[in-house]
Motif scaffolding. Structure first.
Motif, PDB file in Angstrom:
ATOM      1  N   GLN A   1     -13.441  -0.516  -5.755  1.00 51.50           N
ATOM      2  CA  GLN A   1     -13.656  -0.271  -4.337  1.00 51.50           C
ATOM      3  C   GLN A   1     -12.540  -0.940  -3.532  1.00 51.50           C
ATOM      4  O   GLN A   1     -12.287  -2.129  -3.685  1.00 51.50           O
ATOM      5  CB  GLN A   1     -15.013  -0.829  -3.900  1.00 51.50           C
ATOM      6  CG  GLN A   1     -15.322  -0.637  -2.423  1.00 51.50           C
ATOM      7  CD  GLN A   1     -15.664   0.810  -2.086  1.00 51.50           C
ATOM      8  OE1 GLN A   1     -15.730   1.657  -2.981  1.00 51.50           O
ATOM      9  NE2 GLN A   1     -15.845   1.093  -0.823  1.00 51.50           N
ATOM     10  N   VAL A   2     -11.905  -0.167  -2.685  1.00 50.88           N
ATOM     11  CA  VAL A   2     -10.831  -0.695  -1.859  1.00 50.88           C
ATOM     12  C   VAL A   2     -11.424  -1.421  -0.660  1.00 50.88           C
ATOM     13  O   VAL A   2     -12.329  -0.912   0.005  1.00 50.88           O
ATOM     14  CB  VAL A   2      -9.911   0.437  -1.384  1.00 50.88           C
ATOM     15  CG1 VAL A   2      -8.875  -0.083  -0.409  1.00 50.88           C
ATOM     16  CG2 VAL A   2      -9.240   1.116  -2.574  1.00 50.88           C
ATOM     17  N   GLN A   3     -10.903  -2.591  -0.405  1.00 50.97           N
ATOM     18  CA  GLN A   3     -11.309  -3.338   0.784  1.00 50.97           C
ATOM     19  C   GLN A   3     -10.071  -3.688   1.594  1.00 50.97           C
ATOM     20  O   GLN A   3      -9.020  -4.021   1.023  1.00 50.97           O
ATOM     21  CB  GLN A   3     -12.063  -4.602   0.391  1.00 50.97           C
ATOM     22  CG  GLN A   3     -13.439  -4.326  -0.195  1.00 50.97           C
ATOM     23  CD  GLN A   3     -14.269  -5.573  -0.380  1.00 50.97           C
ATOM     24  OE1 GLN A   3     -13.755  -6.610  -0.787  1.00 50.97           O
ATOM     25  NE2 GLN A   3     -15.554  -5.479  -0.095  1.00 50.97           N
ATOM     26  N   GLY A  26      -8.551  -4.204  -4.468  1.00 52.47           N
ATOM     27  CA  GLY A  26      -9.191  -3.121  -5.199  1.00 52.47           C
ATOM     28  C   GLY A  26      -8.255  -2.013  -5.626  1.00 52.47           C
ATOM     29  O   GLY A  26      -8.629  -1.160  -6.436  1.00 52.47           O
ATOM     30  N   ARG A  27      -7.070  -2.010  -5.095  1.00 53.67           N
ATOM     31  CA  ARG A  27      -6.082  -0.986  -5.447  1.00 53.67           C
ATOM     32  C   ARG A  27      -4.730  -1.426  -4.904  1.00 53.67           C
ATOM     33  O   ARG A  27      -4.647  -2.079  -3.863  1.00 53.67           O
ATOM     34  CB  ARG A  27      -6.478   0.362  -4.866  1.00 53.67           C
ATOM     35  CG  ARG A  27      -5.562   1.520  -5.242  1.00 53.67           C
ATOM     36  CD  ARG A  27      -6.229   2.843  -4.984  1.00 53.67           C
ATOM     37  NE  ARG A  27      -5.305   3.952  -5.124  1.00 53.67           N
ATOM     38  CZ  ARG A  27      -5.671   5.228  -5.214  1.00 53.67           C
ATOM     39  NH1 ARG A  27      -6.951   5.541  -5.189  1.00 53.67           N
ATOM     40  NH2 ARG A  27      -4.773   6.175  -5.328  1.00 53.67           N
ATOM     41  N   THR A  28      -3.677  -1.035  -5.574  1.00 59.26           N
ATOM     42  CA  THR A  28      -2.333  -1.361  -5.112  1.00 59.26           C
ATOM     43  C   THR A  28      -2.017  -0.565  -3.857  1.00 59.26           C
ATOM     44  O   THR A  28      -2.126   0.665  -3.847  1.00 59.26           O
ATOM     45  CB  THR A  28      -1.292  -1.045  -6.201  1.00 59.26           C
ATOM     46  OG1 THR A  28      -1.633  -1.775  -7.382  1.00 59.26           O
ATOM     47  CG2 THR A  28       0.095  -1.433  -5.749  1.00 59.26           C
ATOM     48  N   SER A  29      -1.624  -1.247  -2.789  1.00 53.96           N
ATOM     49  CA  SER A  29      -1.415  -0.578  -1.506  1.00 53.96           C
ATOM     50  C   SER A  29      -0.319   0.472  -1.568  1.00 53.96           C
ATOM     51  O   SER A  29      -0.338   1.440  -0.797  1.00 53.96           O
ATOM     52  CB  SER A  29      -1.096  -1.608  -0.419  1.00 53.96           C
ATOM     53  OG  SER A  29       0.159  -2.213  -0.649  1.00 53.96           O
ATOM     54  N   SER A  30       0.630   0.309  -2.493  1.00 52.49           N
ATOM     55  CA  SER A  30       1.719   1.283  -2.575  1.00 52.49           C
ATOM     56  C   SER A  30       1.255   2.628  -3.122  1.00 52.49           C
ATOM     57  O   SER A  30       2.000   3.607  -3.062  1.00 52.49           O
ATOM     58  CB  SER A  30       2.859   0.736  -3.443  1.00 52.49           C
ATOM     59  OG  SER A  30       2.400   0.461  -4.742  1.00 52.49           O
ATOM     60  N   THR A  31       0.037   2.701  -3.619  1.00 47.57           N
ATOM     61  CA  THR A  31      -0.521   3.972  -4.096  1.00 47.57           C
ATOM     62  C   THR A  31      -1.362   4.650  -3.023  1.00 47.57           C
ATOM     63  O   THR A  31      -1.983   5.680  -3.273  1.00 47.57           O
ATOM     64  CB  THR A  31      -1.386   3.772  -5.352  1.00 47.57           C
ATOM     65  OG1 THR A  31      -2.551   3.002  -5.012  1.00 47.57           O
ATOM     66  CG2 THR A  31      -0.611   3.075  -6.454  1.00 47.57           C
ATOM     67  N   LEU A  32      -1.382   4.065  -1.842  1.00 40.23           N
ATOM     68  CA  LEU A  32      -2.175   4.582  -0.732  1.00 40.23           C
ATOM     69  C   LEU A  32      -1.277   4.859   0.472  1.00 40.23           C
ATOM     70  O   LEU A  32      -0.254   4.185   0.653  1.00 40.23           O
ATOM     71  CB  LEU A  32      -3.241   3.565  -0.332  1.00 40.23           C
ATOM     72  CG  LEU A  32      -4.281   3.196  -1.371  1.00 40.23           C
ATOM     73  CD1 LEU A  32      -4.998   1.908  -0.982  1.00 40.23           C
ATOM     74  CD2 LEU A  32      -5.280   4.337  -1.543  1.00 40.23           C
ATOM     75  N   TRP A 114     -11.549   1.707   5.665  1.00 38.69           N
ATOM     76  CA  TRP A 114     -11.270   1.088   6.960  1.00 38.69           C
ATOM     77  C   TRP A 114     -11.555  -0.401   6.914  1.00 38.69           C
ATOM     78  O   TRP A 114     -12.495  -0.844   6.243  1.00 38.69           O
ATOM     79  CB  TRP A 114     -12.133   1.727   8.043  1.00 38.69           C
ATOM     80  CG  TRP A 114     -11.747   3.133   8.339  1.00 38.69           C
ATOM     81  CD1 TRP A 114     -12.166   4.259   7.675  1.00 38.69           C
ATOM     82  CD2 TRP A 114     -10.862   3.581   9.357  1.00 38.69           C
ATOM     83  NE1 TRP A 114     -11.584   5.380   8.224  1.00 38.69           N
ATOM     84  CE2 TRP A 114     -10.772   4.989   9.260  1.00 38.69           C
ATOM     85  CE3 TRP A 114     -10.109   2.940  10.343  1.00 38.69           C
ATOM     86  CZ2 TRP A 114      -9.981   5.758  10.121  1.00 38.69           C
ATOM     87  CZ3 TRP A 114      -9.332   3.695  11.189  1.00 38.69           C
ATOM     88  CH2 TRP A 114      -9.274   5.087  11.076  1.00 38.69           C
ATOM     89  N   GLY A 115     -10.745  -1.141   7.659  1.00 35.19           N
ATOM     90  CA  GLY A 115     -11.030  -2.555   7.856  1.00 35.19           C
ATOM     91  C   GLY A 115     -11.989  -2.740   9.021  1.00 35.19           C
ATOM     92  O   GLY A 115     -12.413  -1.768   9.661  1.00 35.19           O
ATOM     93  N   GLN A 116     -12.283  -3.993   9.304  1.00 32.35           N
ATOM     94  CA  GLN A 116     -13.286  -4.300  10.338  1.00 32.35           C
ATOM     95  C   GLN A 116     -12.674  -4.368  11.729  1.00 32.35           C
ATOM     96  O   GLN A 116     -13.397  -4.372  12.729  1.00 32.35           O
ATOM     97  CB  GLN A 116     -13.972  -5.628  10.008  1.00 32.35           C
ATOM     98  CG  GLN A 116     -13.203  -6.880  10.404  1.00 32.35           C
ATOM     99  CD  GLN A 116     -11.989  -7.170   9.539  1.00 32.35           C
ATOM    100  OE1 GLN A 116     -11.787  -6.544   8.491  1.00 32.35           O
ATOM    101  NE2 GLN A 116     -11.172  -8.129   9.959  1.00 32.35           N
ATOM    102  N   GLY A 117     -11.355  -4.438  11.803  1.00 36.11           N
ATOM    103  CA  GLY A 117     -10.681  -4.463  13.095  1.00 36.11           C
ATOM    104  C   GLY A 117     -10.314  -5.861  13.544  1.00 36.11           C
ATOM    105  O   GLY A 117     -10.970  -6.843  13.180  1.00 36.11           O
ATOM    106  N   THR A 118      -9.267  -5.946  14.333  1.00 39.15           N
ATOM    107  CA  THR A 118      -8.844  -7.216  14.919  1.00 39.15           C
ATOM    108  C   THR A 118      -8.448  -6.954  16.371  1.00 39.15           C
ATOM    109  O   THR A 118      -7.781  -5.970  16.672  1.00 39.15           O
ATOM    110  CB  THR A 118      -7.680  -7.837  14.118  1.00 39.15           C
ATOM    111  OG1 THR A 118      -7.381  -9.138  14.646  1.00 39.15           O
ATOM    112  CG2 THR A 118      -6.419  -6.979  14.145  1.00 39.15           C
TER     113      THR A 118
END
Length: 124
Positions: A1-3, A26-32, A114-118
């Motif tokens: 699961q990607v977080q 949860g996953r390598t960001s370069s694959t997204l 999605w993240g929770q936001g800042t």
């Protein structure tokens, strides 16, 4: 699961700078395909920037071109949004998002995580 976990928001005066971070697990960001969106009070969420997983293609909202830069640190598995020359109209909650799709998109519906936001607040 990607977080996705954003950080780096805050209060800054107009003309100042902030760097937002999005830590990916949860996953390598370069694959997204990695995107940044924002939502101001009373407004719809809008696309800000995207960094493609293929050839690191980038795209930006017209109003932030030349001021914002999206980038990726593969060793840290983190995506950044460097924001310079900030304006009061940049005030919003900023969200990091990730898409497994082939091509980077600006539509929020195409993002899977999605993240929770800042919060970013730019004062006059």
């Amino acid at each position: 699961q990607v977080q996705l976990v954003e950080s780096g928001g805050g209060l800054v005066q107009a003309g100042g700078s902030l760097r937002l971070s999005c830590a990916v697990s949860g996953r390598t960001s370069s694959t997204l395909n990695m995107g940044w969106f924002r939502q101001a009070p009373g407004k719809e969420r809008e696309f800000v920037a995207v960094l493609g997983r293929i050839a690191s293609i980038t795209a930006y909202l017209d109003s932030v071109k030349g001021r914002f830069t999206i980038s990726r640190d593969n060793t840290e598995n983190t995506v950044y949004l460097q924001m310079n020359s900030l304006k009061p109209e940049d005030t919003a909650v900023y969200y990091c998002a990730a898409s497994k799709g082939l091509n980077p998109r600006s539509h929020s519906d195409t993002y899977d995580y999605w993240g929770q936001g800042t919060q970013v607040t730019v004062s006059t």
